[in-house]
Design an enzyme around this catalytic site. Structure first.
Site, PDB file in Angstrom:
ATOM      1  N   ASN A  34       1.558   3.157  -2.564  1.00  0.00           N
ATOM      2  CA  ASN A  34       0.876   4.145  -3.387  1.00  0.00           C
ATOM      3  C   ASN A  34      -0.402   4.649  -2.714  1.00  0.00           C
ATOM      4  O   ASN A  34      -0.763   5.816  -2.874  1.00  0.00           O
ATOM      5  CB  ASN A  34       0.563   3.572  -4.772  1.00  0.00           C
ATOM      6  CG  ASN A  34       1.739   3.689  -5.720  1.00  0.00           C
ATOM      7  OD1 ASN A  34       2.269   4.765  -5.941  1.00  0.00           O
ATOM      8  ND2 ASN A  34       2.161   2.563  -6.274  1.00  0.00           N
TER       9      ASN A  34
ATOM     10  N   ILE B  46      -6.751  -8.517 -12.367  1.00  0.00           N
ATOM     11  CA  ILE B  46      -7.209  -7.853 -13.582  1.00  0.00           C
ATOM     12  C   ILE B  46      -8.721  -7.658 -13.499  1.00  0.00           C
ATOM     13  O   ILE B  46      -9.470  -8.609 -13.263  1.00  0.00           O
ATOM     14  CB  ILE B  46      -6.866  -8.683 -14.834  1.00  0.00           C
ATOM     15  CG1 ILE B  46      -5.348  -8.885 -14.933  1.00  0.00           C
ATOM     16  CG2 ILE B  46      -7.395  -7.993 -16.087  1.00  0.00           C
ATOM     17  CD1 ILE B  46      -4.565  -7.604 -15.090  1.00  0.00           C
TER      18      ILE B  46
ATOM     19  N   GLY C 218       0.781  -1.225   0.000  1.00  0.00           N
ATOM     20  CA  GLY C 218       0.000   0.000   0.000  1.00  0.00           C
ATOM     21  C   GLY C 218       0.815   1.278   0.000  1.00  0.00           C
ATOM     22  O   GLY C 218       0.330   2.311   0.472  1.00  0.00           O
TER      23      GLY C 218
ATOM     24  N   HIS D 272       1.429   2.257 -13.354  1.00  0.00           N
ATOM     25  CA  HIS D 272       2.252   1.152 -13.843  1.00  0.00           C
ATOM     26  C   HIS D 272       3.718   1.550 -13.774  1.00  0.00           C
ATOM     27  O   HIS D 272       4.079   2.671 -14.165  1.00  0.00           O
ATOM     28  CB  HIS D 272       1.887   0.798 -15.288  1.00  0.00           C
ATOM     29  CG  HIS D 272       2.640  -0.373 -15.822  1.00  0.00           C
ATOM     30  ND1 HIS D 272       2.358  -1.672 -15.455  1.00  0.00           N
ATOM     31  CD2 HIS D 272       3.697  -0.438 -16.673  1.00  0.00           C
ATOM     32  CE1 HIS D 272       3.206  -2.481 -16.066  1.00  0.00           C
ATOM     33  NE2 HIS D 272       4.029  -1.769 -16.810  1.00  0.00           N
TER      34      HIS D 272
END
Length: 218
Positions: free
Chosen positions: A23, A102, A21, A119
């Site tokens: 980000n 995804i 976590g 990304h």
């Protein structure tokens, strides 16, 4: 297409996580500094119960829920569970912050042009199916390139294929390994451009033209 033209309404943000976590923490810190204008993080969804990101959400007082990928046999069932978790929360933007599952077409369609991913490479290099986490940095180092970076982009049905919002380059230095490079990319690029991209969305400053974006007010 102009995103979020009604700037007076504060946008509700859901952050999806799978691991540490970092980000998510960058987003929380940016929010506390007032850098995510016109937006607020109201919900964190974790794909596994061991994600340290859950503790970060708890510390920040953000509502959270675990929707474990392992609990569902098909991707369709998992997508349905995600949509159920988001129901009645009035989510305007989903941010994938180290989310390793995804998203399927039902989620992408419902939140079309309202999902942002970070990304760890300069898309279109080192992206797509199989490129995630340290695997990206391993491939970058093996290539012999001298520069890498990170990309904040919208999510569509193609893995890492949505319109690019922001990118930032990061140098590759002699002696780098996957861990060193991963941290440098996070510190110098991911933690900077992801909050900026989120703020731009919430301010209504992103226009999508085909698979390109135009940042308004620059």
């Amino acid at each position: 297409m102009l995103m979020n033209t009604n700037e007076k309404t504060v946008k509700n943000i859901a952050v999806f996580v799978s691991g540490g976590g970092t980000n998510l923490q960058a987003l929380i810190d940016a929010q506390e500094r007032g850098e995510i204008r016109n937006g607020r993080i109201v919900f964190v969804l974790a794909s596994n119960e061991k994600a340290f990101a859950i503790q970060r959400a708890e510390k920040a007082g953000i509502e959270h829920q675990v929707v474990s990928r392992k609990a569902y046999s098909t991707s369709g069932d998992y997508d349905a569970a995600i949509l159920a978790a988001l129901e009645n929360r009035n989510i305007d933007l989903i941010v994938l912050a180290g989310f390793l599952s995804i998203l399927g077409p039902s989620v992408v369609e419902k939140y079309r042009n309202r999902i942002i991913n970070i990304h760890p490479s300069l898309i279109p290099l080192f992206c797509g199916d199989g490129f995630y986490g340290k695997k990206v940095h391993t491939a970058v180092l093996a290539s012999g390139m001298k520069v890498t970076g990170a990309t904040a982009h919208f999510v569509n049905e193609i893995t890492d294929g949505g319109a690019i919002i922001l990118q930032k380059a990061v140098p590759i230095e002699q002696g780098d390994n996957e861990d060193i490079l991963q941290y440098r990319v996070m510190r110098q690029a991911e933690w900077e451009i992801l909050p900026k991209a989120v703020s731009l969305f919430c301010e209504g400053r992103i226009r999508i033209e085909g698979n390109h974006t135009v940042i308004l007010g620059e």
